[in-house]
Enzyme design. Structure first.
Site, PDB file in Angstrom:
ATOM      1  N   PRO A   1       0.814  -1.211   0.000  1.00 20.73           N
ATOM      2  CA  PRO A   1       0.000   0.000   0.000  1.00 20.73           C
ATOM      3  C   PRO A   1       0.853   1.269   0.000  1.00 20.73           C
ATOM      4  CG  PRO A   1      -0.310  -1.255   2.035  1.00 20.73           C
ATOM      5  CD  PRO A   1       0.679  -1.992   1.223  1.00 20.73           C
ATOM      6  N   GLU A   2       0.653   2.088  -1.007  1.00 21.71           N
ATOM      7  CA  GLU A   2       1.263   3.413  -1.076  1.00 21.71           C
ATOM      8  C   GLU A   2       0.104   4.413  -1.138  1.00 21.71           C
ATOM      9  OE1 GLU A   2       4.444   3.479  -4.018  1.00 21.71           O
ATOM     10  OE2 GLU A   2       4.738   1.337  -3.785  1.00 21.71           O
TER      11      GLU A   2
ATOM     12  N   LYS B   1       0.991   7.923   3.479  1.00 17.61           N
ATOM     13  CA  LYS B   1       0.494   6.568   3.736  1.00 17.61           C
ATOM     14  C   LYS B   1      -0.148   6.438   5.120  1.00 17.61           C
ATOM     15  CE  LYS B   1       4.593   5.201   1.175  1.00 17.61           C
ATOM     16  NZ  LYS B   1       5.887   4.499   1.282  1.00 17.61           N
TER      17      LYS B   1
ATOM     18  N   ARG C   1       2.388  -9.406   7.652  1.00 21.63           N
ATOM     19  CA  ARG C   1       3.795  -9.241   8.049  1.00 21.63           C
ATOM     20  C   ARG C   1       3.997  -8.321   9.246  1.00 21.63           C
ATOM     21  NH1 ARG C   1       5.867  -8.775   1.791  1.00 21.63           N
ATOM     22  NH2 ARG C   1       4.276 -10.231   1.144  1.00 21.63           N
TER      23      ARG C   1
ATOM     24  N   ARG D   1      19.585  18.095  -1.665  1.00 22.40           N
ATOM     25  CA  ARG D   1      19.998  16.793  -1.148  1.00 22.40           C
ATOM     26  C   ARG D   1      21.250  16.319  -1.875  1.00 22.40           C
ATOM     27  NH1 ARG D   1      16.002  13.861   2.120  1.00 22.40           N
ATOM     28  NH2 ARG D   1      14.904  15.588   3.080  1.00 22.40           N
TER      29      ARG D   1
ATOM     30  N   ARG E   1      16.072  -3.254  -1.674  1.00 19.65           N
ATOM     31  CA  ARG E   1      14.815  -3.545  -2.363  1.00 19.65           C
ATOM     32  C   ARG E   1      15.078  -3.540  -3.856  1.00 19.65           C
ATOM     33  NH1 ARG E   1      12.025   0.710   0.833  1.00 19.65           N
ATOM     34  NH2 ARG E   1      13.770   0.124   2.097  1.00 19.65           N
TER      35      ARG E   1
END
Length: 298
Positions: free
Chosen positions: A2-3, A61, A124, A170, A280
């Site tokens: 879910p985003e 989220k 999870r 950044r 990931r």
DNA sequence: CTTCGTTCCTGTACGC
DNA sequence: TGCGTACAGGAACGAA
């Protein structure tokens, strides 16, 4: 996973069922799902039972429901929900059999309706439920535990210019920045990869080398992909994401990069790749999304 | 201050 | 067949 689009589908599905309802009873079947609840503020069950849900909000989220008690106790609190990797919020009849991985059951009652279960199901256990206090934040009151995240690109309080400026300050890779909820909230691995594919940017492209125009273009692609995914009910890539009625979304069929390693790029026909990055998967086209030649390290 | 690696957790997909 | 292991990843946390 879910985003933002998936969480918004859940929020919109819950709104008519819970707004104005009262929590009649709450059962915690696995306390690990309360890891973000600060027990020093009071017992999770005690804070919820008898509370009325005023509304249901979302940023990035995070979902939250501001609460009110008839006695005035706990006013200024909210029930905060984060779905994590595999969390689901399901609406069920109270006599429906327990779902697998059911962690928390909240029995709600509308003013003139029969009780309905709001069930938190999470395989999870990366997700959580908590009762938290509301504090002043961007655009109004937000839960204390979500006060550090930036606005998300679909809300009115998102500042495009400030984002472009902060992004270019950044010193990191562009995907790492997109996933930083403190810079821009709501983006996870799927929509980061999809946005970067649309913008033809390699995931590790240095943020401080992006032009302001390119950063702005990327933000446009982020908005487009989030908006389209929302319109299609979200992405149900690994069957972990479903709406409050247990139904999957359709955006998986519109993915151009995520999970498509080994397939042809829809734009140039090259074979899409998957590389491990930040623990990931990163999915990209090695031709459309080349890493610019690195400036010699001195 | 910023940046980045580790950790939490369970079901599934593999290799041997 | 069965066992062990790698893998999926959002966000808090601590180290540098």
């Amino acid at each position: 996973m879910p985003e933002l689009p998936e969480v918004e589908v859940v929020r919109a599905g819950l709104a008519p069922a819970v707004t104005g309802s009262v929590f009649r009873s709450v059962q915690v079947l696995d306390t690990r799902s309360l890891k973000r609840h600060d027990a020093r503020r009071g017992d999770f069950v005690g804070l919820l039972e008898g509370a009325t849900v005023l509304e249901i909000k979302r940023r990035g989220k995070f979902l939250w429901m501001p609460l009110a008690h008839a006695e005035g106790l706990g006013n200024g609190d909210a029930l905060v929900v984060h779905l994590g990797m595999s969390g689901q919020v399901l609406l069920r009849e109270t006599d429906a059999p327990d779902d697998r991985h059911l962690r928390v059951r909240l029995v709600t009652e509308m003013p003139d309706g029969k009780p309905v279960d709001v069930r938190f199901v999470d395989q999870r256990i990366f997700g959580s439920m908590a009762v938290d206090r509301l504090v002043e934040g961007i655009g109004g009151l937000v839960p204390a535990q979500a006060a550090h995240i930036a606005a998300d690109p679909l809300e009115a309080d998102f500042d495009d210019d400030a984002f472009v400026t902060a992004l270019r300050k950044r010193r990191t890779g562009i995907k790492r920045a997109l996933l930083d909820q403190g810079l821009i909230s709501g983006i996870g691995n799927i929509y980061a990869d999809e946005s970067l594919w649309r913008a033809r940017l390699h995931y590790d492209r240095p943020t401080d080398a992006l032009t302001a125009a390119k950063a702005r273009e990327l933000l446009g692609h982020v908005r487009d992909v989030l908006g389209q995914a929302l319109a299609e009910g979200g992405t149900s890539f690994d069957a972990q994401y479903v709406n409050v009625n247990g139904q999957a979304g359709y955006f998986e069929h519109s993915l151009n990069a995520y999970g498509r390693q080994g397939e042809a790029c829809a734009r140039c026909g090259a074979t899409l790749r998957r590389e491990s990055f930040m623990n990931r998967g990163s999915h990209f086209c090695p031709i459309c999304q080349r890493m610019p030649r690195t400036r010699s390290a001195k």
